[in-house]
Design a protein around this motif. Structure first.
Motif, PDB file in Angstrom:
ATOM      1  N   ASP A 182       0.605   4.177   2.654  1.00  0.00           N
ATOM      2  CA  ASP A 182       0.840   4.121   4.240  1.00  0.00           C
ATOM      3  C   ASP A 182       2.263   4.001   4.319  1.00  0.00           C
ATOM      4  O   ASP A 182       2.898   2.900   3.977  1.00  0.00           O
ATOM      5  CB  ASP A 182      -0.076   2.868   4.371  1.00  0.00           C
ATOM      6  N   ARG A 212      -7.443   8.961   1.204  1.00  0.00           N
ATOM      7  CA  ARG A 212      -6.082   8.096   1.717  1.00  0.00           C
ATOM      8  C   ARG A 212      -4.856   8.807   1.325  1.00  0.00           C
ATOM      9  O   ARG A 212      -3.793   8.227   0.986  1.00  0.00           O
ATOM     10  CB  ARG A 212      -6.070   6.863   0.874  1.00  0.00           C
ATOM     11  N   ASP A 271       1.015  -1.241   0.060  1.00  0.00           N
ATOM     12  CA  ASP A 271      -0.126   0.047   0.108  1.00  0.00           C
ATOM     13  C   ASP A 271       0.899   1.198  -0.157  1.00  0.00           C
ATOM     14  O   ASP A 271       1.627   1.580   0.961  1.00  0.00           O
ATOM     15  CB  ASP A 271      -1.032   0.067   1.273  1.00  0.00           C
ATOM     16  N   THR A 280      -0.250   3.286  -5.363  1.00  0.00           N
ATOM     17  CA  THR A 280      -0.268   4.907  -5.176  1.00  0.00           C
ATOM     18  C   THR A 280      -1.072   5.461  -6.086  1.00  0.00           C
ATOM     19  O   THR A 280      -1.937   4.859  -7.050  1.00  0.00           O
ATOM     20  CB  THR A 280       1.238   5.531  -4.966  1.00  0.00           C
TER      21      THR A 280
END
Ligand SMILES: Cc1ncc(C[n+]2csc(CCOP(=O)(O)OP(=O)(O)O)c2C)c(N)n1
Ligand SMILES: [Mg+2]
Length: 332
Positions: free
Chosen positions: A219, A274, A216, A247
């Motif tokens: 993160d 996000r 991810d 991404t």
């Protein structure tokens, strides 16, 4: 996607990541304004949205490791400590730029920081990075090479030949390169789904005997965990390793991509939920390591650095005409 462990990171380290990400985003937002004001010419591609990837990989690497990337290349030297004034001046085409104003946005280069560019030809830097990784082992060092590229670059011919050689040399432990695929879902206006027969991009490295995994990319804790493992492994074994960071880019492909007809506004909005910076900020706040006051201070410090860089670039002279004839040939 494999779930990664989230180790407890020292809050001071996480705060440094936060400051780094604010710094590079602030820099990028300024470059977009300068481009619109006609101060930056040529092309401009910003890194906004992808900050967790470069920040985590550079944090996991050593200062003497080297790196290559495509044309979203402002954050890499900035995070390695290149002078922001010299990077901004480069974008402004000024003689005080890190490449004397001759490279511009897509061709930043700062070997003193281990940054070997900055390339506008898609995939063109992958063979160079593989050769450089080989050279690092040939010279008996334990340094590694980081090679960043986009999802689109993986469909170019310049991808397959060096990846095969990297896998091959990896058998002998002579190619310590970490390939970092920044899968932001688009190559200009073409989505991965429309252009790649296999959309799990990491898995393509199986065919070249190169260990690979997805992470991810929004993160930073997850990226840092995988980056540390991949870099340590390449350093220890001399073998290549590939990481696909999932991404998203928040801005258009380049500064001229204003309307973005290839994606829905709702899609951009949902990815913004996000935002890697806001995610880290939320976690640091929840753990009591960041307050509104501290956030404002960090932003103000980044604003000041970027403002100084702009002042320096604006006050700097254009390269003189004679510069056309220097740096053309290497001295043997
Ligand atoms: C060899 C080559 N072919 C085509 C182009 C035109 N081009 C510029 S950017 C781009 C898309 C690259 O996408 P990706 O690798 O996913 O990188 P991103 O922009 O998403 O970071 C293309 C095709 C180019 N610069 N070089
Ligand atoms: Mg892409």
């Amino acid at each position: 996607m494999k779930q990664v462990e989230k180790p407890q990171i020292d809050p001071q380290v996480a705060l440094r990541w936060y400051k780094d990400m604010i710094y590079i985003r602030t820099f990028e937002e300024q470059t977009e304004r300068s481009f619109r004001r006609g101060k930056i010419g040529g092309y401009l591609h910003v890194y906004t949205g992808q900050e967790a990837v470069v920040t985590a990989f550079l944090e996991a690497s050593r200062p003497d490791d080297i790196m290559f990337t495509g044309y979203r290349d402002h954050p890499h030297p900035l995070l390695r400590g290149s002078d922001p004034g010299a990077i901004m001046a480069e974008l402004y085409g000024k003689v005080t730029g890190v490449c004397k104003g001759k490279g511009g946005s897509m061709h930043i280069f700062d070997v003193s920081r281990g940054f070997y560019g900055g390339y506008g030809v898609i995939g063109g830097h992958i063979p160079l990075a593989v050769g450089a990784a080989y050279a690092l082992r040939y010279q008996n060092t334990d340094r590694v090479c980081l090679c960043f590229f986009g999802d689109g670059a993986m469909n170019s011919g310049a991808f397959h030949e060096p990846i095969n050689m990297a896998g091959l040399w990896g058998h002998d432990g002579t190619c310590p390169v970490v390939f970092i695929i920044e899968n932001n879902l688009y190559a200009m206006g073409t989505s991965v789904k429309r252009s790649s027969a296999v959309t799990n991009l990491a898995s393509r490295f199986d065919q070249y005997a190169i260990p690979n995994e997805q992470v991810d990319g929004m993160d930073i804790f997850a990226v840092h965990g995988v980056a540390s493992r991949a870099i340590d492994e390449a350093r220890r074994t001399g073998r290549p390793y590939a990481v696909e960071a999932l991404t998203y880019r928040f801005s258009g492909h380049g500064a001229a991509d204003l309307f973005q007809p290839y994606r829905e506004k709702t899609e951009v909005e949902s990815w913004r939920q996000r935002d890697p910076i806001r995610m880290l900020e939320g976690r640091l706040r929840a753990d009591g390591h960041l307050t509104d006051g501290a956030i404002a201070e960090i932003q103000a410090a980044a604003d000041r650095m970027v403002e100084e860089a702009v002042k320096f670039a604006e006050a700097s002279p254009e390269p003189p005409a004679e510069e056309l004839y220097t740096d053309i040939y290497a001295d043997a």
